[in-house]
Design an enzyme around this catalytic site. Structure first.
Site, PDB file in Angstrom:
ATOM      1  N   TYR A 104       7.179   8.533  17.058  1.00 21.44           N
ATOM      2  CA  TYR A 104       7.310   8.243  15.571  1.00 21.44           C
ATOM      3  C   TYR A 104       8.465   8.892  14.879  1.00 21.44           C
ATOM      4  O   TYR A 104       9.316   8.472  14.384  1.00 21.44           O
ATOM      5  CB  TYR A 104       5.841   8.573  14.638  1.00 21.44           C
ATOM      6  CG  TYR A 104       6.111   8.674  13.328  1.00 21.44           C
ATOM      7  CD1 TYR A 104       6.101   7.457  12.494  1.00 21.44           C
ATOM      8  CD2 TYR A 104       6.148   9.824  12.419  1.00 21.44           C
ATOM      9  CE1 TYR A 104       6.268   7.411  11.066  1.00 21.44           C
ATOM     10  CE2 TYR A 104       6.512   9.776  11.020  1.00 21.44           C
ATOM     11  CZ  TYR A 104       6.388   8.486  10.428  1.00 21.44           C
ATOM     12  OH  TYR A 104       6.463   8.429   8.982  1.00 21.44           O
ATOM     13  N   SER A 147       0.783  -1.096   0.121  1.00 26.36           N
ATOM     14  CA  SER A 147      -0.041   0.012  -0.031  1.00 26.36           C
ATOM     15  C   SER A 147       0.940   1.318  -0.117  1.00 26.36           C
ATOM     16  O   SER A 147       2.038   1.215   0.195  1.00 26.36           O
ATOM     17  CB  SER A 147      -0.951  -0.180   1.221  1.00 26.36           C
ATOM     18  OG  SER A 147      -0.197   0.267   2.543  1.00 26.36           O
ATOM     19  N   SER A 171      11.927  10.229   7.412  1.00 20.79           N
ATOM     20  CA  SER A 171      10.783  11.168   7.107  1.00 20.79           C
ATOM     21  C   SER A 171      11.285  12.510   7.761  1.00 20.79           C
ATOM     22  O   SER A 171      12.146  12.683   8.601  1.00 20.79           O
ATOM     23  CB  SER A 171       9.515  10.802   7.966  1.00 20.79           C
ATOM     24  OG  SER A 171       8.851  11.886   8.552  1.00 20.79           O
TER      25      SER A 171
HETATM   26  N1  NAP Z   1       2.510   9.203   5.084  1.00 17.95           N
HETATM   27  C1  NAP Z   1       3.206  10.187   5.359  1.00 17.95           C
HETATM   28  O1  NAP Z   1       2.954  11.312   5.410  1.00 17.95           O
HETATM   29  C2  NAP Z   1       4.861   9.858   5.372  1.00 17.95           C
HETATM   30  C3  NAP Z   1       5.861  10.818   5.706  1.00 17.95           C
HETATM   31  C4  NAP Z   1       7.170  10.584   5.888  1.00 17.95           C
HETATM   32  C5  NAP Z   1       7.376   9.021   5.693  1.00 17.95           C
HETATM   33  N2  NAP Z   1       6.583   8.380   5.734  1.00 17.95           N
HETATM   34  C6  NAP Z   1       7.002   6.840   5.756  1.00 17.95           C
HETATM   35  O2  NAP Z   1       6.759   5.978   4.288  1.00 17.95           O
HETATM   36  C7  NAP Z   1       6.678   4.814   4.583  1.00 17.95           C
HETATM   37  C8  NAP Z   1       5.385   4.171   4.067  1.00 17.95           C
HETATM   38  O3  NAP Z   1       4.058   4.666   4.614  1.00 17.95           O
HETATM   39  P1  NAP Z   1       2.916   4.994   4.256  1.00 17.95           P
HETATM   40  O4  NAP Z   1       2.724   6.591   4.284  1.00 17.95           O
HETATM   41  O5  NAP Z   1       2.971   4.489   2.569  1.00 17.95           O
HETATM   42  O6  NAP Z   1       1.873   4.212   5.012  1.00 17.95           O
HETATM   43  P2  NAP Z   1       1.216   2.800   4.459  1.00 17.95           P
HETATM   44  O7  NAP Z   1       0.191   2.911   3.317  1.00 17.95           O
HETATM   45  O8  NAP Z   1       0.359   2.618   5.907  1.00 17.95           O
HETATM   46  O9  NAP Z   1       2.107   1.875   4.264  1.00 17.95           O
HETATM   47  C9  NAP Z   1       2.848   1.400   5.318  1.00 17.95           C
HETATM   48  C10 NAP Z   1       3.107  -0.179   5.184  1.00 17.95           C
HETATM   49  O10 NAP Z   1       3.914  -0.689   6.153  1.00 17.95           O
HETATM   50  C11 NAP Z   1       3.363  -2.051   6.430  1.00 17.95           C
HETATM   51  N3  NAP Z   1       3.595  -2.501   7.724  1.00 17.95           N
HETATM   52  C12 NAP Z   1       3.243  -1.776   8.959  1.00 17.95           C
HETATM   53  N4  NAP Z   1       3.553  -2.460   9.996  1.00 17.95           N
HETATM   54  C13 NAP Z   1       4.119  -3.627   9.668  1.00 17.95           C
HETATM   55  C14 NAP Z   1       4.723  -4.850  10.299  1.00 17.95           C
HETATM   56  N5  NAP Z   1       4.677  -4.796  11.495  1.00 17.95           N
HETATM   57  N6  NAP Z   1       5.153  -5.566   9.385  1.00 17.95           N
HETATM   58  C15 NAP Z   1       5.327  -5.621   7.964  1.00 17.95           C
HETATM   59  N7  NAP Z   1       4.835  -4.520   7.433  1.00 17.95           N
HETATM   60  C16 NAP Z   1       4.338  -3.717   8.173  1.00 17.95           C
HETATM   61  C17 NAP Z   1       1.909  -1.726   6.204  1.00 17.95           C
HETATM   62  O11 NAP Z   1       1.344  -3.068   6.068  1.00 17.95           O
HETATM   63  P3  NAP Z   1      -0.448  -3.243   6.420  1.00 17.95           P
HETATM   64  O12 NAP Z   1      -1.082  -2.908   4.953  1.00 17.95           O
HETATM   65  O13 NAP Z   1      -0.506  -4.706   6.731  1.00 17.95           O
HETATM   66  O14 NAP Z   1      -0.738  -2.287   7.391  1.00 17.95           O
HETATM   67  C18 NAP Z   1       1.967  -1.024   4.906  1.00 17.95           C
HETATM   68  O15 NAP Z   1       2.171  -1.842   3.885  1.00 17.95           O
HETATM   69  C19 NAP Z   1       6.799   4.698   6.287  1.00 17.95           C
HETATM   70  O16 NAP Z   1       7.986   4.087   6.605  1.00 17.95           O
HETATM   71  C20 NAP Z   1       6.415   6.040   6.857  1.00 17.95           C
HETATM   72  O17 NAP Z   1       6.960   6.205   7.940  1.00 17.95           O
HETATM   73  C21 NAP Z   1       5.367   8.476   5.502  1.00 17.95           C
END
Ligand code: NAP
Length: 306
Positions: A175, A13, A140
């Site tokens: 976080y 995702s 991040s």
């Molecule tokens: N969104 C933002 O604004 C933002 C900003 C800066 C950095 N980031 C970073 O970007 C990265 C991706 O996040 P995203 O925004 O794309 O969010 P996301 O759509 O929630 O994706 C997170 C992914 O991590 C997986 N995950 C969570 N816990 C896990 C575990 N215990 N074992 C294996 N997989 C796990 C989730 O799996 P499930 O589908 O099973 O939950 C999902 O596939 C993260 O590292 C986040 O910190 C995000």
């Protein structure tokens, strides 16, 4: 890149999905492995990816970063499989729990999943990554909040305290501190790999910017999202899963990154990270204390940790 394997944690995702999609669009033959805790969700993501990109070499393997046994089994199984050479590991999975929860080993979940799980995984797979391959830690810019924000900047002090926080510790820091740890781990691993081994692996950190559409921000209301978008735009910190996913994929596919290591890449641009992230004493402390917490063994890594 054809005939190479790429692992993306949490590729089902958000950013990870978009990263997988953009790699698959560039190379329809690349073997892309989504390392996910929810196999069903990953299988529907794979179907979507195959339909949109024409790449039929995308598959899932079970990985729960909240369990060190799962991380160790994942790495063991990957090494035992007859896969094309492993070219890249994208440490993308992450979460931001609103309550205090713990991993299987009893570590606070944000620190346990975002940092410790990836720290162990990257160490376990480093020797398997082919020369000139890549490891990318998704960090991040929350690790370095703008001064006008009512958000304290994280500083790494002690891994044990992050793993087992006290009631008085600031939950808002969990976080951003875990993301600071991702960054410091990228810096440490890059330097250690260069100094201690013959291996040439490019190890960097990546900032996608604020992506309001992903599940990570799923708990926010429309109003909160609108405010975050305005702040993100004003501060130049707005990203999107699509745009940042493409920029992350380029760190795997583009020749531009072939000799780039130990850097913080903010949506495609080599950027300075926070002052705290370059503290060499803190970086080494985090490295060693993380090794202790995950009970890293000498035969599990090619890097020093004592
Ligand atoms: N969104 C933002 O604004 C933002 C900003 C800066 C950095 N980031 C970073 O970007 C990265 C991706 O996040 P995203 O925004 O794309 O969010 P996301 O759509 O929630 O994706 C997170 C992914 O991590 C997986 N995950 C969570 N816990 C896990 C575990 N215990 N074992 C294996 N997989 C796990 C989730 O799996 P499930 O589908 O099973 O939950 C999902 O596939 C993260 O590292 C986040 O910190 C995000």
């Amino acid at each position: 890149m054809s005939n190479k394997a790429i692992i993306i944690t949490g590729g089902n995702s958000g950013l990870g999905f978009q990263c997988a999609k953009n790699i698959a669009l560039v190379d329809k033959e690349a073997t892309i492995i989504l390392a996910c805790r929810n196999i069903q969700k990953a299988e529907s993501a794979i179907q979507e990816l195959a339909n949109e990109t024409g790449n039929k070499n995308i598959s899932v393997r079970s990985l729960d970063l909240a369990s060190l046994d799962s991380v160790r089994s994942f790495a063991k199984n990957i090494k035992a499989e007859n896969l094309p050479p492993l070219y890249a590991l994208v440490c993308n999975a992450g979460l931001n729990p609103t309550t205090l929860t713990y991993t299987k080993e009893g570590f606070e979940t944000t620190f346990g999943v975002n940092h410790l799980g990836h720290y162990l995984l990257a160490n376990l797979l480093l020797d398997t990554i082919e020369d000139n391959g890549k490891i990318i830690f998704v960090s991040s810019d929350t690790h370095n909040p703008p001064k006008i924000f009512p958000f304290p900047a994280p500083v790494f002090e002690n891994a044990e305290r992050l793993a087992h926080p006290q009631e008085q510790d600031n939950a808002m820091l969990r976080y951003p501190t875990s993301k600071l740890c991702n960054l410091m781990t990228a810096y440490a691993m890059s330097e250690k790999a260069r100094k201690e081994t013959e291996k040439v692996v490019n190890i960097n950190a990546f900032n996608p910017g604020l992506m309001v559409s992903t599940n990570l921000n799923g708990g926010s209301s429309h109003v909160q999202n609108a405010i975050m978008i305005i702040f993100g735009k004003v501060l130049g910190r707005l990203g999107s899963a699509e745009g940042s996913g493409k920029a992350l994929a380029e760190m795997v596919t583009s020749l531009k990154y072939d000799n780039v290591t130990g850097k913080y890449i903010d949506r495609g641009v080599d950027t300075k990270s926070s002052t705290a992230s370059y503290d060499k004493i803190a970086i080494e402390k985090l490295w060693k204390e993380s090794a202790e917490l995950v009970h890293l063994q000498k035969n599990e890594t090619i890097l020093s940790f004592e």
